[in-house]
Design a protein around this motif. Structure first.
Motif, PDB file in Angstrom:
ATOM      1  N   ALA A 136       0.875  -1.254   0.228  1.00 19.81           N
ATOM      2  CA  ALA A 136       0.058   0.099   0.121  1.00 19.81           C
ATOM      3  C   ALA A 136       0.860   1.337  -0.113  1.00 19.81           C
ATOM      4  CB  ALA A 136      -0.880  -0.119   1.058  1.00 19.81           C
ATOM      5  N   SER A 137       0.461   2.310  -0.531  1.00 19.89           N
ATOM      6  CA  SER A 137       1.118   3.616  -0.521  1.00 19.89           C
ATOM      7  C   SER A 137       1.536   3.736   0.941  1.00 19.89           C
ATOM      8  CB  SER A 137       0.289   4.536  -1.124  1.00 19.89           C
ATOM      9  OG  SER A 137       0.886   6.027  -0.895  1.00 19.89           O
ATOM     10  N   ALA A 138       3.050   4.290   1.067  1.00 16.82           N
ATOM     11  CA  ALA A 138       3.524   4.892   2.179  1.00 16.82           C
ATOM     12  C   ALA A 138       3.770   6.318   2.179  1.00 16.82           C
ATOM     13  CB  ALA A 138       4.535   3.678   2.591  1.00 16.82           C
ATOM     14  N   GLY A 139       3.193   6.848   1.211  1.00 17.46           N
ATOM     15  CA  GLY A 139       3.350   8.197   1.074  1.00 17.46           C
ATOM     16  C   GLY A 139       4.471   8.553   0.036  1.00 17.46           C
ATOM     17  N   ALA A 140       4.807   9.750  -0.083  1.00 20.97           N
ATOM     18  CA  ALA A 140       5.836  10.300  -1.049  1.00 20.97           C
ATOM     19  C   ALA A 140       6.706  11.631  -0.409  1.00 20.97           C
ATOM     20  CB  ALA A 140       5.084  10.748  -2.442  1.00 20.97           C
ATOM     21  N   TRP A 141       7.820  11.768  -1.136  1.00 20.69           N
ATOM     22  CA  TRP A 141       8.689  13.059  -1.206  1.00 20.69           C
ATOM     23  C   TRP A 141       8.416  13.827  -2.121  1.00 20.69           C
ATOM     24  CZ3 TRP A 141      13.979  10.646   1.132  1.00 20.69           C
ATOM     25  CH2 TRP A 141      13.740  10.424   2.324  1.00 20.69           C
ATOM     26  N   THR A 142       8.107  14.971  -2.081  1.00 19.51           N
ATOM     27  CA  THR A 142       7.798  15.751  -3.501  1.00 19.51           C
ATOM     28  C   THR A 142       8.897  16.978  -3.223  1.00 19.51           C
ATOM     29  OG1 THR A 142       6.249  16.853  -2.152  1.00 19.51           O
ATOM     30  CG2 THR A 142       5.348  15.189  -3.266  1.00 19.51           C
ATOM     31  N   LEU A 143       8.785  17.907  -4.383  1.00 18.56           N
ATOM     32  CA  LEU A 143       9.650  18.901  -4.413  1.00 18.56           C
ATOM     33  C   LEU A 143       8.851  20.362  -4.254  1.00 18.56           C
ATOM     34  CD1 LEU A 143      12.016  18.160  -7.414  1.00 18.56           C
ATOM     35  CD2 LEU A 143      12.811  18.037  -5.178  1.00 18.56           C
ATOM     36  N   ASP A 144       9.401  21.186  -3.773  1.00 16.20           N
ATOM     37  CA  ASP A 144       8.853  22.571  -3.631  1.00 16.20           C
ATOM     38  C   ASP A 144       8.877  23.470  -4.745  1.00 16.20           C
ATOM     39  OD1 ASP A 144      11.404  23.468  -3.195  1.00 16.20           O
ATOM     40  OD2 ASP A 144      10.802  24.560  -1.194  1.00 16.20           O
ATOM     41  N   GLY A 145       9.487  22.817  -5.699  1.00 20.28           N
ATOM     42  CA  GLY A 145      10.044  23.370  -7.277  1.00 20.28           C
ATOM     43  C   GLY A 145       9.766  22.352  -8.224  1.00 20.28           C
ATOM     44  N   SER A 146      10.039  22.757  -9.370  1.00 18.60           N
ATOM     45  CA  SER A 146       9.921  21.638 -10.372  1.00 18.60           C
ATOM     46  C   SER A 146      11.296  20.967 -10.816  1.00 18.60           C
ATOM     47  CB  SER A 146       9.687  22.474 -11.884  1.00 18.60           C
ATOM     48  OG  SER A 146      10.623  23.270 -12.250  1.00 18.60           O
ATOM     49  N   SER A 147      11.037  19.857 -11.363  1.00 18.03           N
ATOM     50  CA  SER A 147      12.461  18.928 -11.625  1.00 18.03           C
ATOM     51  C   SER A 147      12.138  18.505 -12.938  1.00 18.03           C
ATOM     52  CB  SER A 147      12.536  17.873 -10.558  1.00 18.03           C
ATOM     53  OG  SER A 147      13.666  17.198 -10.949  1.00 18.03           O
ATOM     54  N   ASP A 148      13.315  18.270 -14.029  1.00 20.98           N
ATOM     55  CA  ASP A 148      13.487  18.070 -15.302  1.00 20.98           C
ATOM     56  C   ASP A 148      14.668  16.983 -15.216  1.00 20.98           C
ATOM     57  OD1 ASP A 148      11.212  19.142 -16.823  1.00 20.98           O
ATOM     58  OD2 ASP A 148      12.081  20.867 -15.870  1.00 20.98           O
ATOM     59  N   ASP A 149      14.444  15.979 -15.891  1.00 20.12           N
ATOM     60  CA  ASP A 149      15.679  15.001 -16.010  1.00 20.12           C
ATOM     61  C   ASP A 149      16.064  14.570 -17.654  1.00 20.12           C
ATOM     62  OD1 ASP A 149      15.833  14.324 -13.421  1.00 20.12           O
ATOM     63  OD2 ASP A 149      14.214  12.750 -13.319  1.00 20.12           O
ATOM     64  N   ILE A 150      17.408  14.732 -17.968  1.00 21.22           N
ATOM     65  CA  ILE A 150      17.789  14.500 -19.108  1.00 21.22           C
ATOM     66  C   ILE A 150      18.583  13.263 -19.118  1.00 21.22           C
ATOM     67  CG2 ILE A 150      19.122  15.355 -21.002  1.00 21.22           C
ATOM     68  CD1 ILE A 150      19.148  18.250 -20.121  1.00 21.22           C
ATOM     69  N   GLU A 151      18.023  12.308 -19.770  1.00 21.55           N
ATOM     70  CA  GLU A 151      18.681  10.902 -19.566  1.00 21.55           C
ATOM     71  C   GLU A 151      19.725  10.715 -20.088  1.00 21.55           C
ATOM     72  OE1 GLU A 151      16.883   8.392 -18.186  1.00 21.55           O
ATOM     73  OE2 GLU A 151      15.107   9.565 -17.593  1.00 21.55           O
ATOM     74  N   LEU A 152      20.301  11.073 -21.042  1.00 17.93           N
ATOM     75  CA  LEU A 152      21.573  11.099 -21.729  1.00 17.93           C
ATOM     76  C   LEU A 152      22.127  12.370 -22.349  1.00 17.93           C
ATOM     77  CD1 LEU A 152      23.758   9.166 -22.175  1.00 17.93           C
ATOM     78  CD2 LEU A 152      22.718   8.640 -24.150  1.00 17.93           C
ATOM     79  N   MET A 153      23.369  12.922 -21.977  1.00 15.64           N
ATOM     80  CA  MET A 153      23.789  13.846 -22.940  1.00 15.64           C
ATOM     81  C   MET A 153      25.101  13.231 -23.298  1.00 15.64           C
ATOM     82  SD  MET A 153      24.322  17.971 -22.187  1.00 15.64           S
ATOM     83  CE  MET A 153      22.556  18.489 -22.652  1.00 15.64           C
ATOM     84  N   PRO A 154      25.449  13.369 -24.643  1.00 15.13           N
ATOM     85  CA  PRO A 154      26.791  12.963 -25.073  1.00 15.13           C
ATOM     86  C   PRO A 154      27.912  14.038 -24.846  1.00 15.13           C
ATOM     87  CG  PRO A 154      25.558  13.331 -26.933  1.00 15.13           C
ATOM     88  CD  PRO A 154      24.537  13.143 -25.696  1.00 15.13           C
ATOM     89  N   PHE A 155      29.021  13.713 -24.571  1.00 14.59           N
ATOM     90  CA  PHE A 155      30.081  14.825 -24.545  1.00 14.59           C
ATOM     91  C   PHE A 155      31.301  14.332 -25.479  1.00 14.59           C
ATOM     92  CE2 PHE A 155      27.751  15.938 -20.942  1.00 14.59           C
ATOM     93  CZ  PHE A 155      28.074  17.309 -20.285  1.00 14.59           C
ATOM     94  N   GLY A 156      31.947  15.431 -25.859  1.00 16.48           N
ATOM     95  CA  GLY A 156      33.059  15.146 -26.688  1.00 16.48           C
ATOM     96  C   GLY A 156      33.258  16.404 -27.427  1.00 16.48           C
ATOM     97  N   THR A 157      34.489  16.287 -28.137  1.00 12.43           N
ATOM     98  CA  THR A 157      34.840  17.557 -29.276  1.00 12.43           C
ATOM     99  C   THR A 157      34.044  17.902 -30.177  1.00 12.43           C
ATOM    100  OG1 THR A 157      36.571  16.161 -30.137  1.00 12.43           O
ATOM    101  CG2 THR A 157      37.210  17.204 -28.073  1.00 12.43           C
ATOM    102  N   GLU A 158      33.442  16.545 -30.595  1.00  9.68           N
ATOM    103  CA  GLU A 158      32.472  16.681 -31.705  1.00  9.68           C
ATOM    104  C   GLU A 158      30.936  17.231 -31.322  1.00  9.68           C
ATOM    105  OE1 GLU A 158      32.553  12.565 -30.626  1.00  9.68           O
ATOM    106  OE2 GLU A 158      33.723  14.170 -30.243  1.00  9.68           O
ATOM    107  N   TYR A 159      30.766  17.542 -30.299  1.00 11.91           N
ATOM    108  CA  TYR A 159      29.328  18.078 -29.772  1.00 11.91           C
ATOM    109  C   TYR A 159      29.623  19.311 -28.979  1.00 11.91           C
ATOM    110  CZ  TYR A 159      28.423  13.143 -29.902  1.00 11.91           C
ATOM    111  OH  TYR A 159      28.233  11.570 -30.327  1.00 11.91           O
ATOM    112  N   ALA A 160      28.253  19.913 -29.218  1.00 11.73           N
ATOM    113  CA  ALA A 160      28.321  21.267 -28.532  1.00 11.73           C
ATOM    114  C   ALA A 160      27.089  21.396 -27.626  1.00 11.73           C
ATOM    115  CB  ALA A 160      28.088  22.560 -29.610  1.00 11.73           C
ATOM    116  N   GLN A 161      27.171  21.375 -26.493  1.00  8.12           N
ATOM    117  CA  GLN A 161      26.119  21.248 -25.436  1.00  8.12           C
ATOM    118  C   GLN A 161      25.573  22.675 -25.268  1.00  8.12           C
ATOM    119  OE1 GLN A 161      29.212  19.703 -24.881  1.00  8.12           O
ATOM    120  NE2 GLN A 161      28.545  17.807 -25.786  1.00  8.12           N
TER     121      GLN A 161
END
Length: 383
Positions: free
Chosen positions: A328-353
């Protein structure tokens, strides 16, 4: 014509009489898990069902007693007797005839008529409870069957007047006071808004008083979330593992009992998503609390994860038999602000982020970026 007139008069008398036997009996709880082990309720367990006659029963009439929610053990002959409220010199007696299927026992009025208002009591029977279901009811009803086919059935106890004799209940129940922490983004998501350094789950357990109770000796509780990694803040010796004491500092399990207290042992799985609590019962089953303790921003504690929790329980006896409380549900932890996730971001000299973030709310707040890479976490508050 004469015979037809007599029959018509008899039927007329039946239609105007108050012909409805009333049923009295216990209204008791029966442990669903207990009867699953033993498979029956015996006369030692039960209060005798009693039926108050709404009409006079005539010699050679048949009395049919029906049980619902259970079955008669047809290897045990039941007994039907009267209290003779009518005060007859020769009280009525009832001979057991047979079982019709598993749910109906039949008796014949044998020595004398049984007066209206007399109470008939069923005894020495045994019930097969193999088909018991949660919240199911065991109840009894009766009817008389006249030896005169023109009359047929009479004095049937109504379903609305049949008191439930017994109700199958889950022996173990719980009520949860849920986690409700609000992670504050202005403190780097490292603590809560109201009570900054802790959030409490309350587990109130009830061992329902019932017939055929099981005696539980051990309860296993599983609290599931998605990330309990904040507990590693309490790894005092920095060995990458949590000892019993260290885990107890992070997730504290405490009994509510003041005497004969149960003992508790906790273990966190390797993925840090499940806390298993083993409760060893001393005398009674104790309620308890689980407190999640966080270090907070001032002590450079971990970043907390917005997540939901569930809680489930399994109880066992020393020999056989068990009970469970589903997740059964035992509750939750929430944020007092928004949250966004980026699952994957490639890094390297050939990429511009490039990532653009902004506080679009009406309340002033900080923007914090958390980067996870190669098993490490990096946090930066944007200015």
């Amino acid at each position: 014509m004469f015979k037809k007139t007599l029959v018509a008069l008899a039927l007329s008398g039946l239609s105007t009489a108050a012909l409805a036997a009333s049923v009295t009996g216990a209204d008791e709880k029966v442990s669903l898990e207990g009867v699953a082990v033993v498979g029956e309720l015996t006369q030692d367990d039960l209060a005798d069902p009693a039926f108050v006659q709404g009409a006079e029963y005539i010699v050679n009439d048949v009395i049919a007693i029906t049980v619902t929610g259970a079955k008669f053990d047809t290897t045990v002959d039941p007994v039907l007797s009267t209290d003779n409220n009518g005060g007859a010199t020769t009280p009525a007696s009832f001979a057991f005839v047979d079982f019709q299927g598993d749910n109906v026992a039949r008796f014949r009025v044998s020595t004398a008529n049984s007066a209206k208002g007399d109470t008939l009591t069923l005894s020495t029977f045994t019930l097969d409870t193999s088909d018991a279901v949660a919240k199911g009811k065991v109840s009894f009803s009766s009817k008389a069957i006249s030896v005169n086919p023109s009359i047929g059935d009479y004095d049937a106890s109504k379903a609305t007047s049949t008191a439930p004799a017994y109700t199958y209940v889950s022996q173990l129940t719980s009520e949860l006071g849920k986690f409700d922490g609000v992670i504050t983004t202005s403190k780097g998501r490292q603590q809560f808004a109201t009570d900054p350094l802790k959030d409490v789950l309350t587990v109130d357990l009830t061992n329902v008083s019932s017939l055929k109770p099981l005696t539980f000796t051990k309860l296993t509780h599983v609290l599931k979330g998605s990330d309990f990694s904040f507990a590693m803040d309490y790894d005092a010796d920095k060995d990458g593992k949590l000892s019993t004491a260290e885990l107890g500092n992070a997730l504290t399990v405490a009994t509510k009992a003041t005497a004969n207290a149960d003992t508790f042992a906790a273990k966190l799985n390797d993925n840090m998503t499940e806390l298993t609590i083993t409760q060893t019962v001393d005398t009674d089953i104790d309620s308890f609390t689980v407190t999640a303790n966080v270090k907070g921003q001032a002590a450079k504690g971990s970043v907390l994860t917005k997540q939901s929790f569930t809680f489930e329980t399994t109880a066992t006896t020393a020999s056989t038999g068990s009970a469970s409380i589903p997740a059964a549900s035992a509750g939750a932890w929430t944020l007092d602000g928004s949250s966004d996730d980026i699952e994957l971001m490639p890094f390297g000299t050939e990429y511009a982020q490039s990532i653009t973030v902004a506080n679009r709310g009406s309340v002033e707040g900080a923007i914090t970026v958390t980067l996870k890479a190669e098993g490490k976490t990096y946090t930066k508050e944007l200015t």
